[in-house]
Design a protein around this motif. Structure first.
Motif, PDB file in Angstrom:
ATOM      1  N   THR A 145       2.663   1.359   3.168  1.00  0.00           N
ATOM      2  CA  THR A 145       1.714   2.182   3.914  1.00  0.00           C
ATOM      3  C   THR A 145       0.950   1.310   4.904  1.00  0.00           C
ATOM      4  O   THR A 145       0.624   0.162   4.615  1.00  0.00           O
ATOM      5  CB  THR A 145       0.727   2.890   2.973  1.00  0.00           C
ATOM      6  OG1 THR A 145       0.116   1.928   2.135  1.00  0.00           O
ATOM      7  CG2 THR A 145       1.427   3.935   2.132  1.00  0.00           C
ATOM      8  N   ALA A 164      10.648   0.821   4.274  1.00  0.00           N
ATOM      9  CA  ALA A 164      10.987   1.126   2.885  1.00  0.00           C
ATOM     10  C   ALA A 164      11.721  -0.047   2.253  1.00  0.00           C
ATOM     11  O   ALA A 164      12.460  -0.770   2.929  1.00  0.00           O
ATOM     12  CB  ALA A 164      11.859   2.372   2.819  1.00  0.00           C
ATOM     13  N   ALA A 187      10.122   2.307  -2.631  1.00  0.00           N
ATOM     14  CA  ALA A 187       8.765   2.279  -2.076  1.00  0.00           C
ATOM     15  C   ALA A 187       8.811   2.344  -0.558  1.00  0.00           C
ATOM     16  O   ALA A 187       9.755   1.865   0.079  1.00  0.00           O
ATOM     17  CB  ALA A 187       8.041   1.009  -2.523  1.00  0.00           C
ATOM     18  N   ILE A 188       7.797   2.961  -0.012  1.00  0.00           N
ATOM     19  CA  ILE A 188       7.572   2.941   1.432  1.00  0.00           C
ATOM     20  C   ILE A 188       6.202   2.295   1.632  1.00  0.00           C
ATOM     21  O   ILE A 188       5.205   2.771   1.091  1.00  0.00           O
ATOM     22  CB  ILE A 188       7.581   4.361   2.032  1.00  0.00           C
ATOM     23  CG1 ILE A 188       8.935   5.038   1.795  1.00  0.00           C
ATOM     24  CG2 ILE A 188       7.266   4.310   3.531  1.00  0.00           C
ATOM     25  CD1 ILE A 188       8.981   6.505   2.216  1.00  0.00           C
ATOM     26  N   THR A 245      -7.021   6.911   6.796  1.00  0.00           N
ATOM     27  CA  THR A 245      -5.746   7.570   7.089  1.00  0.00           C
ATOM     28  C   THR A 245      -4.634   6.525   7.127  1.00  0.00           C
ATOM     29  O   THR A 245      -4.879   5.335   7.372  1.00  0.00           O
ATOM     30  CB  THR A 245      -5.803   8.324   8.431  1.00  0.00           C
ATOM     31  OG1 THR A 245      -6.169   7.404   9.464  1.00  0.00           O
ATOM     32  CG2 THR A 245      -6.827   9.447   8.375  1.00  0.00           C
ATOM     33  N   PHE A 246      -3.412   6.988   6.879  1.00  0.00           N
ATOM     34  CA  PHE A 246      -2.275   6.076   6.725  1.00  0.00           C
ATOM     35  C   PHE A 246      -1.020   6.645   7.367  1.00  0.00           C
ATOM     36  O   PHE A 246      -0.874   7.855   7.523  1.00  0.00           O
ATOM     37  CB  PHE A 246      -1.988   5.849   5.234  1.00  0.00           C
ATOM     38  CG  PHE A 246      -3.114   5.215   4.494  1.00  0.00           C
ATOM     39  CD1 PHE A 246      -3.188   3.846   4.340  1.00  0.00           C
ATOM     40  CD2 PHE A 246      -4.141   5.999   3.963  1.00  0.00           C
ATOM     41  CE1 PHE A 246      -4.246   3.261   3.659  1.00  0.00           C
ATOM     42  CE2 PHE A 246      -5.202   5.419   3.290  1.00  0.00           C
ATOM     43  CZ  PHE A 246      -5.250   4.048   3.129  1.00  0.00           C
ATOM     44  N   LYS A 247      -0.101   5.725   7.687  1.00  0.00           N
ATOM     45  CA  LYS A 247       1.257   6.069   8.100  1.00  0.00           C
ATOM     46  C   LYS A 247       2.221   5.323   7.180  1.00  0.00           C
ATOM     47  O   LYS A 247       1.861   4.304   6.592  1.00  0.00           O
ATOM     48  CB  LYS A 247       1.508   5.630   9.544  1.00  0.00           C
ATOM     49  CG  LYS A 247       0.915   6.540  10.598  1.00  0.00           C
ATOM     50  CD  LYS A 247       1.360   6.104  11.986  1.00  0.00           C
ATOM     51  CE  LYS A 247       1.127   7.197  13.023  1.00  0.00           C
ATOM     52  NZ  LYS A 247      -0.229   7.720  13.030  1.00  0.00           N
ATOM     53  N   GLY A 248       3.430   5.850   7.078  1.00  0.00           N
ATOM     54  CA  GLY A 248       4.452   5.160   6.299  1.00  0.00           C
ATOM     55  C   GLY A 248       5.094   4.054   7.117  1.00  0.00           C
ATOM     56  O   GLY A 248       5.244   4.186   8.339  1.00  0.00           O
TER      57      GLY A 248
END
Lengths: 135, 215
Positions: B114, B132, B111-112, B126-129
């Motif tokens: 968000t 992990a 998983a990363i 809106t999202f960024k990673g």
């Protein structure tokens, strides 16, 4: 009216077609609601707020040698995991697509018991708008 | 495109070498690294803690990190102790692989996280990673007499628990692996009712990066 067969679907991630694809799904595309009910109202009323593009899910048979799956696996199995959104295109059939930016979110795989193929499931968090094309 | 059968999978404490590994060149005394060649086709990966013997002699323990077989060879393998008796070129290397016995299935979830970066004026979220994290699970028929199952059970069933697994390899098929360092976070075992075998489940938290090798 017309319907669309699942077998005609496909998916690309960052321009790479995902091999061994079994199904895709786009879930939870929502618009937040704001309750603007006031005293005197007998029925609740709402306004629409910010849209959330939901989550895209791709289910495959695992094939790390497939160019598309390899790219996606590389987002997770990497010293520096993918942080920027990439373009995902979900195709229902020719000319019928949903296109959006998305951040890789989860990858699940395994080696199952007995006579069964190794599965892989990828999910992506949609970032921004979903664009539909229905030719 | 290719698919893979579940029956070809393994869970390995350490790595695996498939083929006929040999010393690529002569190795002098006092040396702590050398190159491995497959002679023919060789696949796999070698990890820290793996043990090998050369021509049936002393056991050497791999140090450092993960070594992936590339074009049937590993360029430099670091190990301990230092070589006491010079090794001839092409000497046969015996690699000890430690796969968990009685394995039924394994699963790996990566998983990363968000991070939402929506701001005023946006109409769509809106999202960024972010960071992990990865978890694994393996189920087996309980066998405390199996060296690898016993090693895992002893990491928690001990006076001083320590779940560290220096290298954990999830094998899909020959030459195809997902691997990383891990911590055994828990195990569950039981004795079921009636006609059923005793199961055991191991849960792992991957610590640090997860890697893929697909030869």
């Amino acid at each position: 009216m017309a319907n669309v067969r699942g077998q005609d679907g496909s998916a690309t991630v960052a321009g790479n077609t995902i091999g061994e694809l079994r199904d895709w799904a786009l879930d939870g595309v929502t618009i937040e609601t704001m309750d603007d009910t006031v005293k005197g109202d007998k029925h609740r009323t709402f306004l629409g707020g910010i849209a959330d593009g939901g989550t895209a899910r791709l289910t495959c048979w695992l094939d790390g040698g497939d160019a598309g799956q390899s790219v996606v696996i590389g987002y997770f199995a990497a010293a520096t995991p993918q942080s920027a959104a990439i373009t995902v295109v979900l195709t229902a059939s020719s000319g019928k697509t949903y296109t959006f930016s998305a951040v890789p979110q989860t990858w699940s795989t395994g080696s199952p018991e007995g006579s069964a193929l190794c599965p892989a499931t990828f999910t992506f968090k949609v970032s921004g708008a979903v664009t539909a094309a229905w030719a | 495109m290719t698919t893979y059968r579940g029956q070809d999978g393994l869970l390995i404490l350490g790595g695996e070498l498939i083929g006929t590994p040999k010393a690529r060149a002569a190795v002098a005394t006092g040396v702590t690294e050398f190159a491995v060649t497959g002679g023919g086709t060789m696949t796999g990966l070698v990890t820290v803690g793996d043990i090998f013997a050369i021509d049936g002699g002393t056991d050497y323990t791999v140090a450092g990190t993960f070594y992936v077989v590339s074009t049937n060879a590993i360029a430099t393998l670091v190990f301990a102790p230092a070589v006491a008796t010079a090794i001839a070129s092409n000497a046969t290397l015996t690699f000890q692989s430690h796969s968990v016995a009685e394995l039924r299935d394994w699963a790996l979830d990566a998983a990363i996280e968000t991070i939402e970066d929506t701001v005023k004026g946006d109409k769509h979220k809106t999202f960024k990673g972010g960071v992990a994290g990865h978890r694994g699970r393996a189920t087996a028929w309980l066998d405390g007499g199996d060296t690898e199952q016993a090693a895992l059970l002893a990491k928690i069933a001990a006076g001083t628990p320590d779940g560290t697994v220096a290298a954990l390899t999830f094998k899909i098929a020959d030459g195809k692996y997902l691997y990383g360092a891990a911590v055994l976070s828990n195990f569950s075992a039981g004795s079921p009712e009636g006609s059923a075998l005793c199961p055991v489940t191991f849960d792992f938290q991957i610590t640090g990066p997860l890697a893929k090798e697909w030869n």
